[in-house]
Design an enzyme around this catalytic site. Structure first.
Site, PDB file in Angstrom:
ATOM      1  N   ARG A 106       0.840  -1.205   0.000  1.00 31.24           N
ATOM      2  CA  ARG A 106       0.000   0.000   0.000  1.00 31.24           C
ATOM      3  C   ARG A 106       0.875   1.255   0.000  1.00 31.24           C
ATOM      4  O   ARG A 106       0.565   2.242  -0.655  1.00 31.24           O
ATOM      5  CB  ARG A 106      -0.926   0.040   1.219  1.00 31.24           C
ATOM      6  CG  ARG A 106      -2.009  -1.012   1.243  1.00 31.24           C
ATOM      7  CD  ARG A 106      -3.088  -0.847   0.187  1.00 31.24           C
ATOM      8  NE  ARG A 106      -2.819  -1.420  -1.102  1.00 31.24           N
ATOM      9  CZ  ARG A 106      -2.860  -2.723  -1.441  1.00 31.24           C
ATOM     10  NH1 ARG A 106      -3.124  -3.640  -0.543  1.00 31.24           N
ATOM     11  NH2 ARG A 106      -2.629  -3.106  -2.676  1.00 31.24           N
ATOM     12  N   GLU A 109       2.135   1.612  -3.377  1.00 34.94           N
ATOM     13  CA  GLU A 109       1.030   2.067  -4.213  1.00 34.94           C
ATOM     14  C   GLU A 109       0.801   3.573  -4.060  1.00 34.94           C
ATOM     15  O   GLU A 109       0.491   4.263  -5.040  1.00 34.94           O
ATOM     16  CB  GLU A 109      -0.231   1.287  -3.825  1.00 34.94           C
ATOM     17  CG  GLU A 109      -1.410   1.496  -4.721  1.00 34.94           C
ATOM     18  CD  GLU A 109      -2.562   0.588  -4.314  1.00 34.94           C
ATOM     19  OE1 GLU A 109      -3.102  -0.074  -5.212  1.00 34.94           O
ATOM     20  OE2 GLU A 109      -2.912   0.539  -3.116  1.00 34.94           O
ATOM     21  N   SER A 132      15.718  14.708   0.457  1.00 32.76           N
ATOM     22  CA  SER A 132      16.721  13.788   0.972  1.00 32.76           C
ATOM     23  C   SER A 132      16.079  12.692   1.811  1.00 32.76           C
ATOM     24  O   SER A 132      15.141  12.935   2.570  1.00 32.76           O
ATOM     25  CB  SER A 132      17.731  14.543   1.834  1.00 32.76           C
ATOM     26  OG  SER A 132      18.665  13.647   2.402  1.00 32.76           O
TER      27      SER A 132
END
Length: 166
Positions: A106, A109, A132
């Site tokens: 997830r 995703e 960074s």
């Protein structure tokens, strides 16, 4: 907190990952299970974030000598057995890509779906550059809405690094 109570919500090592992690990871997770201590409790004692402490367990974050002393005491294991935590981490190898663990997928995703949107907004706010992941910190918090539903809040805070002209 009792050991039995702590076990119900205690993160443990997924045995399928063990061979990809440093050998000290098994020592850490076994001691964590035996003592029933959470990453939150360890983080408070070490003066580090929960994510940084968990990262040590997965071989992704380097521990200081002071961290090793405190972890040794908290987890009731020898400092010598935790000494590998002070070595330079071999980051980025803990799991397959794309991830197969549902929660980690997830997060992947989120980056797939919103990565370019994040990039566009950051470029508008900061210019051409990157966030960074070295001059960086993160935290995970829990919020509960008016209906009583739990929500995850993940903060990613990285120094902005502009690309240099050459």
């Amino acid at each position: 907190m009792s050991n039995a109570h702590a076990q119900a919500g205690l993160a443990t090592l997924d045995s399928s990952m063990a061979e990809r992690l440093p050998s000290v990871s098994q020592t850490l997770f076994s001691a964590k299970a035996a003592t029933g201590i959470t990453f939150e409790d360890m983080a408070k004692e070490l003066g580090r974030s929960e994510v940084a402490v968990a990262g040590m367990f997965y071989g992704q974050v380097q521990a200081s000598a002071e961290d090793v002393v405190k972890l040794s005491q908290l987890l009731q294991v020898s400092q010598e057995s935790l000494a590998p935590l002070m070595a330079f981490p071999n980051r980025g190898h803990a799991g397959p890509m794309p991830p197969v663990e549902p929660l980690i997928y997830r997060l992947y995703e989120v980056v797939q779906n919103y990565g370019y949107a994040f990039k566009a907004v950051m470029n508008e706010k900061f210019g051409d550059g990157i966030m960074s992941a070295i001059a960086f910190n993160t935290k995970v918090e829990k919020e509960v809405d008016e209906a009583g539903n739990p929500w995850v809040v993940i903060t990613l805070k990285g120094k902005w690094l502009p690309f240099t002209r050459f």
